[in-house]
Design an enzyme around this catalytic site. Structure first.
Site, PDB file in Angstrom:
ATOM      1  N   ARG A  36       0.827  -1.216   0.000  1.00  0.00           N
ATOM      2  CA  ARG A  36       0.000   0.000   0.000  1.00  0.00           C
ATOM      3  C   ARG A  36       0.859   1.263   0.000  1.00  0.00           C
ATOM      4  O   ARG A  36       0.554   2.225  -0.715  1.00  0.00           O
ATOM      5  CB  ARG A  36      -0.951   0.009   1.200  1.00  0.00           C
ATOM      6  N   ASN A  54      -6.155  -2.939   2.269  1.00  0.00           N
ATOM      7  CA  ASN A  54      -6.097  -4.374   2.514  1.00  0.00           C
ATOM      8  C   ASN A  54      -7.505  -4.904   2.705  1.00  0.00           C
ATOM      9  O   ASN A  54      -8.360  -4.223   3.277  1.00  0.00           O
ATOM     10  CB  ASN A  54      -5.288  -4.678   3.778  1.00  0.00           C
TER      11      ASN A  54
END
Length: 107
Positions: A36, A54
């Site tokens: 990320r 996520n």
């Protein structure tokens, strides 16, 4: 004589910044490896708007919006960074969405 309608449209759009978006689910070893944060860094580099997060099932979900060529470059860089980690991608190209101003990590 005026150009045809099609030609006038081409003139009007020439140089225009048209945006598209892509929604992707990444699977593999994509959580706990900086995916990320790397996606956010690369998005800034490529001037991509959107978000990444996520999922509880171990996948990562990402929405990227911007110039289509910039999106492709962004995704290629992301794939290079996580070669061997990304096992599968499910993607769908979409029309640009309103309200996106930058790229964020959703928690």
């Amino acid at each position: 004589m005026w150009p045809s309608f099609k030609r006038r449209r081409e003139i009007k759009l020439k140089g225009a910044f048209l945006e598209e978006a892509v929604h992707i689910y990444f699977s593999g070893r994509v959580q706990g490896v900086g995916f990320r944060f790397t996606a956010k860094s690369l998005a800034l580099k490529h001037r991509i708007k959107g978000w990444v997060r996520n999922l509880a099932d171990g996948r990562v979900e990402l929405l990227a919006q911007g110039n289509p060529k910039s999106i492709v470059s962004f995704l290629n860089d992301l794939r290079i960074e996580f070669k061997g980690y990304i096992i599968n991608e499910e993607s769908k190209w979409l029309s640009a969405q309103d309200g996106l101003e930058d790229f964020i990590i959703k928690f």
